[in-house]
Every structure is written in structure tokens, then in C-alpha cells.
Enzyme design. Structure first.
Site, short mmCIF file in Angstrom:
data_model
loop_
_atom_site.label_atom_id
_atom_site.label_comp_id
_atom_site.label_asym_id
_atom_site.label_seq_id
_atom_site.Cartn_x
_atom_site.Cartn_y
_atom_site.Cartn_z
N LYS A 140 41.85 16.53 67.89
CA LYS A 140 42.68 15.43 68.39
C LYS A 140 42.44 15.24 69.89
O LYS A 140 42.36 14.11 70.38
CB LYS A 140 44.16 15.72 68.12
CG LYS A 140 44.53 15.72 66.63
CD LYS A 140 44.41 14.34 66.03
CE LYS A 140 44.61 14.29 64.55
NZ LYS A 140 44.39 12.97 63.95
N SER A 189 48.56 14.25 68.29
CA SER A 189 49.52 15.29 67.91
C SER A 189 49.93 16.08 69.13
O SER A 189 49.14 16.24 70.08
CB SER A 189 48.83 16.22 66.91
OG SER A 189 49.55 17.41 66.77
N TYR A 247 42.15 21.94 64.76
CA TYR A 247 42.86 20.68 64.49
C TYR A 247 43.27 20.04 65.83
O TYR A 247 42.96 18.87 66.10
CB TYR A 247 44.09 20.93 63.61
CG TYR A 247 45.01 19.74 63.56
CD1 TYR A 247 44.66 18.60 62.86
CD2 TYR A 247 46.23 19.75 64.25
CE1 TYR A 247 45.49 17.49 62.85
CE2 TYR A 247 47.06 18.64 64.25
CZ TYR A 247 46.69 17.51 63.55
OH TYR A 247 47.51 16.41 63.55
#
Ligand code: UDP
Length: 322
Positions: free
Chosen positions: A143, A115, A139
Site C-alpha cells: 500500500k 490502509s 501488505y
């Protein structure tokens, strides 16, 4: 045979469709915690969780898996801040189980769903791949950590990867077979279209004093079918011996929140009430991909404009199948 984890989710299910259309054999693994069984239109389907190491080992014994496309992960930025444990456990610990099963089975190729959240607050726009990685929420950290794990496994075990850093995925299968169905829904375009359908009273525009031409945030919206196609190309790249690489998947063109709302009004032919509210914490003013590396390395050409993205999403939202 290609293993797609999280293939019942939004980007995963569109990728399964593109793989099948490119004549790949596919086995989808999903725990259906957020995904939809009906979103997987064909191929093999295994309902299992990446926590379940025995199920993973069985999967690799049962199918002649050549490569893995790994989508299965949690993806709500806000929730990752309040429940980091949930995010690190699933996105990292369960992801490590997958890598273990791959190494055990001698599978050495993976495409990873990353992302633009790995970059954090951008220092330059458009954002090139070497930009510093300073994720600002769990989050994005999950990643980024997983990308580092892939690098280490590449050096130590020869695991080759393409890590695809998505910008704003949007749109739906133009034939209307599958589309975006999140619960809860937090993304701009589906929320605007649900407002057009009368399912929501109004659109909240998060922040109107950003340092952008109309004061609202700018994002790089990319059609989910263009993203799906990039995975098929990344697979071809790895299968033909390509080296491990990190690639942005964006169009290189940004659109503001107001522009998106206005385009939706035109396409839906509905008024769509919208109201300016306070900014959402953690939203940078502008996120746009430099885009060129994926186009060069994968020969990827995003096909769809913002209008086509919205039209395909509108087609889906008027007649969702799940
Ligand atoms: N946004 C908004 N209202 C909403 C949802 C999103 O104004 O109800 C804005 C959000 O602040 C961001 C952009 O729309 O600038 C895209 O948000 P989304 O959640 O779709 O994707 P993100 O960029 O957070 O991954």
C-alpha cells in the site's frame, strides 16, 4: 462513468451502492477471486483480472470512464508475510497495469484504497497523516509503495489521486442487502457474531497484557457505509479540481477487543464465550486515526457508532445473502 475495480468486495460493493445512490454511472471490474457477483447490485459488471492488459484496454475503450476507484487487491496481513510474491504481484504489478491503462486512455483521477498499515507501529496516537510510514508487513508495504507510485505519477503525468487510509472497516448495509463475507474470515466483529450464531465455539482474544486500560488492543472501527460515503465525497473533490492528498478514514475514537465483545453480547443477547490467548504477531496495542483532515477536506462526517456498526453487522450475519 466511474470504474470501480474490486467492486464485488466488501468495501467496494458498499461504495458501488453509494455511488449509484448518488446518481453516478458505474462499471465494476472484479475477477471474483474473493468478491461476490451478487454483491454488485446494479450498474455494469465486467469479470476480468488486472493482469489482463487487453481486457483493461477494451474496458477503457468501451466505457467513457472519468475516474477510477481502485479497491482490487489482496488484504490478508498474515498471508502477505508468507506469500509476499502474491501480494506484490497483485497489489503492485497489477495496479501498475491499471495506471498504464488509465494514462493510455487519458483518465487522470483515481481514488486508492490504502490502509493505516502504511504507518506500521505508531509513534503517536491518534495517528496524523504526516506520521512516518514504516509498514511492518508486505501488505502494508504494497500500500505504501503504491502511494509513492501515485505521487510520482502525479508529478510526472498529472494523475490526481485521493489515497484513503482505512482504519478498521466493519458493519453492513443497514437494509441488509450486502455485507461482509470473507473466506477465510479473520476480522474481529464477524468472528464474534459467528460465535453468537453458534458457528464457532468461542472468540479468541489475542493478547490481554497490552498497555491499554483493559489489556486488549484498541482499534478505530468505522462503518463500511461511512467509508463508502467518503469515496463519493473524494470523487466529488477530484471532479471539482481538488489536489492529490492522503487521508485517514477513521472516527478518531478507539474501542478495545473486550469492549467489542461485550457490545456484541448486549446487541445479540447471547453469552458469546471468549478466551484470552497469546497476542497475534504484528498487532500494535492501539491504532486510532486523528480523523480530522478527511472531515475538513471532504466534509466527511462518520455517522455510525460502534453499536450501530455491530447492529448492522448482526442483521447481516443472521441473514447473509452470499
Ligand atoms: N482480534 C482478536 N481475535 C480475533 C480477531 C481479532 O482478538 O479472532 C483482535 C486483533 O488482535 C486486533 C483487533 O481484534 O487487535 C482487530 O483485528 P482485525 O483482524 O479485525 O483487524 P486489524 O486491526 O488486524 O486490521
Amino acid at each position: 462513468m466511474i470504474l470501480v475495480t474490486g467492486g464485488a468486495g466488501y468495501i467496494g460493493s458498499h461504495t458501488v451502492l453509494s455511488l449509484l445512490e448518488a446518481d453516478h454511472q458505474v462499471v465494476t471490474l472484479d475477477n471474483l477471486s474473493y468478491g461476490h457477483r451478487q454483491a454488485v447490485l446494479d450498474g455494469h459488471f465486467v469479470e476480468a483480472d488486472l493482469q489482463n492488459k487487453e481486457a483493461l484496454a477494451r474496458l477503457f475503450e468501451s466505457f467513457p470512464i472519468e475516474a477510477v476507484i481502485h479497491f482490487a487487491a489482496f488484504c490478508y496481513v498474515g498471508e502477505s508475510v508468507t506469500s509476499p510474491r502474491k501480494y506484490f504481484n497483485n497489489n503492485l504489478v497489477n495496479g501498475l497495469n491499471l495506471l498504464d491503462a488509465m494514462l493510455q486512455a487519458g483518465v487522470d483521477k483515481i481514488i486508492f484504497s490504502s490502509s493505516c498499515a502504511v504507518y506500521g507501529e505508531p509513534l503517536e496516537i491518534p495517528i496524523p497523516e504526516p506520521h512516518p510510514k514504516n509498514p511492518i508487513n508486505p501488505y502494508g508495504m504494497s500500500k505504501h509503495f503504491f502511494e509513492n507510485i501515485l505521487s510520482s505519477y502525479n508529478s510526472a503525468y498529472g494523475l490526481r489521486y485521493v489515497s484513503l487510509r482505512y482504519f478498521n472497516a466493519a458493519g453492513a448495509d443497514p437494509a441488509g442487502r450486502i455485507g461482509e463475507s470473507h473466506d477465510p474470515e479473520t476480522h474481529l466483529i464477524p468472528l464474534v457474531l459467528q460465535t453468537a450464531l453458534g458457528l464457532r465455539a468461542e472468540v479468541k482474544i489475542y493478547g490481554s497484557n497490552y498497555p491499554t486500560p483493559d489489556g486488549t488492543c484498541i482499534r478505530d472501527y468505522v462503518h463500511v457505509c461511512d467509508l463508502a460515503e467518503a469515496h463519493v465525497l473524494a470523487l466529488k473533490y477530484l471532479l471539482s479540481g481538488g489536489k492529490s492528498i492522503f487521508l485517514n478514514l477513521g472516527t478518531g475514537k478507539g474501542h478495545s477487543v473486550r469492549e467489542v465483545v461485550e457490545s456484541c453480547r448486549q446487541i445479540c443477547q447471547k453469552p458469546i464465550p471468549a478466551r484470552d490467548v497469546e497476542p497475534r504477531p504484528g498487532d500494535p496495542p492501539e491504532l486510532v486515526s486523528s480523523g480530522g483532515l478527511a472531515q475538513q477536506v471532504l466534509v466527511w462526517r462518520p455517522q455510525y457508532s460502534l453499536k450501530e456498526i455491530i447492529s448492522s453487522a448482526w442483521n447481516w450475519h443472521q441473514n447473509p445473502k452470499f
